[in-house]
Motif scaffolding. Structure first.
Motif, PDB file in Angstrom:
ATOM      1  N   SER A 148       0.840  -1.201   0.000  1.00  0.00           N
ATOM      2  CA  SER A 148       0.000   0.000   0.000  1.00  0.00           C
ATOM      3  C   SER A 148       0.876   1.253   0.000  1.00  0.00           C
TER       4      SER A 148
ATOM      5  N   LYS B  79      -0.319   5.101  -8.393  1.00  0.00           N
ATOM      6  CA  LYS B  79       0.040   4.840  -6.994  1.00  0.00           C
ATOM      7  C   LYS B  79      -1.127   4.157  -6.290  1.00  0.00           C
ATOM      8  N   ILE B  80      -0.817   3.116  -5.514  1.00  0.00           N
ATOM      9  CA  ILE B  80      -1.844   2.427  -4.728  1.00  0.00           C
ATOM     10  C   ILE B  80      -2.085   3.238  -3.452  1.00  0.00           C
TER      11      ILE B  80
ATOM     12  N   LEU C 182      -5.117  -0.528   0.054  1.00  0.00           N
ATOM     13  CA  LEU C 182      -5.040  -1.938  -0.314  1.00  0.00           C
ATOM     14  C   LEU C 182      -5.890  -2.739   0.670  1.00  0.00           C
TER      15      LEU C 182
ATOM     16  N   LEU D 261      -7.805  -2.912  -4.644  1.00  0.00           N
ATOM     17  CA  LEU D 261      -6.927  -1.749  -4.495  1.00  0.00           C
ATOM     18  C   LEU D 261      -7.574  -0.493  -5.062  1.00  0.00           C
TER      19      LEU D 261
END
Length: 616
Positions: A233, A254-255, A258, A280
């Motif tokens: 994450s 970009k995550i 999560l 996600l």
């Protein structure tokens, strides 16, 4: 921690969701009374429409080892939602193929099994509902084995393991003679036979998106299977798209959040390892089939191919005299935005947003929507009306395409189970619709007939089938693909009973009209000029006045005081409307009403347009 990924696949109503619910209840993943079918439409219809992810933890028999996480995907069973099943199968390592011990393999059993075998999966067969009176598990097992060989299974795939179950009661057993009061025999089989999904934690991270979701706060969510490495994450990633034409495009993202699945809930995590199925957030333009990786050098995973649509129809702005009375969203722009949102998650759907050339001069502009079947489109329309949309749609048409100078159209395998007394009528009707009988068998007074029939021949037949079999027949189908055009098809033509005035329908007028056909409205219903209020069985068009009351005089006559008796109206819903409508009609759909209307409301306009069409 060890991970196993499985999907539960089967024909509609063979018990997938009930078995998933029982697995979760036994392992503490679902409260009593709850169900995986959480969508309102799924609860009402008793079918699964959207595939869903869940997970359970099954303790190891070795007390020193941690519990195994089993990710389960519950898939739809209806052929119209086959695109949901196809992409799920790419994300798991084995399938539980559920087969009803009474019905045996059905059309959708064949479809989902064929897809599984093509992907190299080795199914575990679960013969369900063995407690039914007419259940014959041994015959069902033989039929399933025959189906495996018929579909070209390898020797290893055909050497499948079998578990017998009563999914509703949460019972499974490896042999019919075994005693069991839980689902442990099935869970033990999963641990033994399904390959472990974990084990590539040290490799570079790669994952593939196979489903999408939406959250009002987080925006678009991606459901992905991690094939290798660890997903963290907050990390920066690359998204690689690979189209069917092998055109690759790469972008960064970009995550932001999560999540892992625990039961039917999602749990936020800092990282997830290879083999797991995760949710996600943070990539607003992510699509199904795209590869997520942290190193740009990672090769994109193979493209997820989806079977093409078979029917099309036009979505238009509602321009009837009653437009805008019930809906919140009535404009072309609002309908377009809603369809664009649907395309992000509904991969079986296609939309052409450019109106036909010259359509603006002849009538309202439209969006051409392509789907996998009448139910597929009807579910979309039902969801839209519940959200407050108003629209009207044209009669569904089968997609005709040309290959090597030859006209091609979609065909379906149609399996019909009917009482023996009704079989002759069904065979005659399907024969007129260009259906070819492939097989027929009889058991305990029920005939099972297998046809190969053009999709055109099935459209609009379901209502007629229910009448012909007195509601005792079962009809199911699966798409076979495009084959040579079958030529003209003879269908039962319904003439329309069209109102020539606006106002409130009265019982006196309806009592006379009901002798001529079937009415869609009852006493007191408000109607407008050009609205179709019923059908005429002889196929002739009728213009009628449903608002005409009894002539009042001070003279008495015999019969004056007789009570007016009205038969119950044939209330239109979306699916019935799509079946009975003619090519010169629109189905008007609003949050509270479903009406049938002529494209041109006044009789003068209808005559004028028919002359123009006949001259061109």
């Amino acid at each position: 921690m060890e991970i196993r990924n499985i999907a539960i696949i089967a024909h509609v109503d063979h018990g997938k969701t009930k078995l998933t619910d029982s697995l979760m209840k036994q392992n503490g993943g679902l409260a009593e009374g709850a169900s995986m079918d959480s969508n309102d439409l799924e609860k009402e219809r008793g079918i699964t429409i959207y595939s869903k992810n869940t997970s359970i933890y099954y303790p190891s028999k070795d007390s020193g080892r941690p519990a195994t996480k089993i990710n389960i995907v519950d898939t739809p069973g209806h052929a119209d939602f086959g695109s949901e099943v196809e992409r799920v199968l790419r994300a798991i390592d084995s399938v539980l193929l559920l087969v009803d011990a009474v019905e045996g393999p059905m059309p959708q059993t064949r479809f989902v099994l064929k897809k599984s075998l093509e992907l190299g999966l080795k199914p575990i067969v679960v013969i369900n509902k063995i407690d039914k009176k007419a259940a014959d598990p041994h015959r069902t097992h033989e039929e399933v084995l025959d189906l495996f060989f018929e579909l070209g299974a390898t020797e290893e795939q055909a050497n499948f393991e079998t578990v017998y179950a009563i999914g509703r009661e949460g019972i499974a057993k490896r042999n019919l003679s075994d005693q069991s009061d839980n689902l442990n025999p099935l869970l033990d089989m999963i641990l033994e036979k399904v390959p472990s999904a974990s084990g590539r934690e040290k490799d570079k991270m790669s994952a593939q998106v196979f489903n999408l979701g939406y959250d009002n706060f987080l925006g678009r969510l991606a459901v992905a299977r991690i094939y290798s490495g660890e997903m963290i994450s907050g990390s920066k990633i690359f998204i690689k798209g690979l189209s069917a034409e092998a055109e690759e495009n790469t972008r960064s993202g970009k995550i932001t959040k999560l999540f892992s699945f625990e039961g039917i809930n999602r749990k936020e995590v800092e990282k997830a390892t290879s083999g797991d199925i995760v949710l996600l957030a943070g990539i607003p333009d992510i699509y199904i089939g795209e590869t997520i990786c942290q190193d740009e050098s990672v090769e994109p995973l193979p493209h997820i191919a989806i079977d093409e649509p078979t029917i099309s129809l036009n979505f238009l702005v509602n321009d009837s005299p009653f437009a805008g009375r019930e809906g919140k969203f009535v404009t072309s722009r609002q309908i377009k935005e809603r369809l664009e949102k649907e395309l992000e998650m509904n991969v079986g759907l296609k939309v052409d947003f450019s109106p036909a050339e010259g359509e603006g001069k002849l009538g309202p502009s439209f969006f051409k929507v392509y789907g996998r079947g009448e139910l597929h489109i009807a579910i979309l329309l039902e969801n839209m009306r519940r959200e407050g949309f108003e629209m009207q749609v044209s009669q569904p048409e089968v997609i005709i395409k040309e290959e090597n100078g030859q006209k091609m159209e979609p065909y379906e395998e149609l399996i019909i189970d009917v009482p023996n007394v009704s079989s002759g009528t069904v065979i005659e009707k399907i024969g007129k619709r260009r259906g070819i009988m492939k097989d027929m068998s009889e058991k305990e007074g029920i005939s099972r007939i297998v046809f190969e029939v053009p999709t055109r021949g099935i459209l609009g037949y379901r209502g007629e089938f229910i009448v012909d079999t007195k509601g005792e027949g079962i009809m199911s189908s699966r798409v076979l693909g495009f084959k040579e055009h079958a030529g003209e098809i003879k269908k039962k033509e319904y003439g329309s009973m069209t109102s020539m005035v606006s106002g409130k329908a009265v019982a006196f007028a309806l009592a006379n009209l009901q002798e001529r056909g079937i009415l869609y409205i009852g006493h007191g219903t408000e109607v407008y000029e050009g609205q179709v209020i019923g059908n005429v069985l002889k196929g002739t068009e009728m213009s009628v006045n449903p608002t005409k009351g009894k002539q009042l005089t001070n003279m008495r006559a015999s019969g004056t005081d007789e009570a007016t008796v009205l038969y119950p109206a044939f209330t239109l819903n979306i699916e019935r409307g799509l079946e009975v409508m003619n090519h010169d009609e629109y189905l008007e759909i609003t949050p509270k009403s479903v009406r049938l209307r002529k494209k041109y409301l006044t009789e003068l306009d209808r005559v004028r347009m028919s002359r123009i069409e006949n001259n061109t």
